[in-house]
Design a protein around this motif. Structure first.
Motif, PDB file in Angstrom:
ATOM      1  N   ALA A 138       0.608   4.952  -1.850  1.00 46.48           N
ATOM      2  CA  ALA A 138       0.517   6.124  -0.968  1.00 46.48           C
ATOM      3  C   ALA A 138       1.496   7.215  -1.386  1.00 46.48           C
ATOM      4  N   GLN A 139       2.686   6.816  -1.842  1.00 45.69           N
ATOM      5  CA  GLN A 139       3.706   7.819  -2.190  1.00 45.69           C
ATOM      6  C   GLN A 139       3.306   8.664  -3.401  1.00 45.69           C
ATOM      7  N   TRP A 152       0.818  -1.223   0.000  1.00 40.02           N
ATOM      8  CA  TRP A 152       0.000   0.000   0.000  1.00 40.02           C
ATOM      9  C   TRP A 152       0.846   1.265   0.000  1.00 40.02           C
ATOM     10  N   GLN A 153       2.044   1.200   0.603  1.00 37.11           N
ATOM     11  CA  GLN A 153       2.909   2.389   0.617  1.00 37.11           C
ATOM     12  C   GLN A 153       3.359   2.778  -0.793  1.00 37.11           C
ATOM     13  N   ASN A 154       3.428   1.781  -1.703  1.00 39.50           N
ATOM     14  CA  ASN A 154       3.775   2.043  -3.111  1.00 39.50           C
ATOM     15  C   ASN A 154       2.828   3.060  -3.720  1.00 39.50           C
TER      16      ASN A 154
END
Length: 93
Positions: free
Chosen positions: A88-89, A84-86
């Motif tokens: 989010a950035q 999910w951070q992929n």
């Protein structure tokens, strides 16, 4: 991968987080929809009703990969966003 995510975000894609409730509670994308992976088949009508492209995310990319495969088989426009951070950035908060 990154360009594909940006492309889908540009198409107003829905971010679908398929992690467990505990993982979701530890952190998530505010605008994301949360449907645990094993509930996706039962929520298929709801997902289709969004009528938008989808970016599936999880912790490492495995479960979102499974969700992506299932949703594609059911005629949806979906990509695996991986962790999910992929995704989010690429979002403005």
């Amino acid at each position: 991968m990154s360009d594909e995510i940006k492309n889908y975000l540009g198409k107003d894609a829905v971010i679908l987080d398929v992690r467990t409730q505990m993982e979701w509670d530890e952190g998530h994308i505010r605008a994301a929809k949360h449907i645990v992976l094993n509930l996706i088949p039962t929520e298929l009508d709801q997902i289709k009703a969004w009528e938008k492209p989808i970016i599936a995310v999880c912790r490492s990319g495995g479960r979102s990969g499974q969700a992506t495969q299932f949703l594609k088989q059911n005629g949806l426009d979906v990509i695996n966003g991986g962790p999910w951070q992929n995704v989010a950035q690429h979002l403005e908060d």
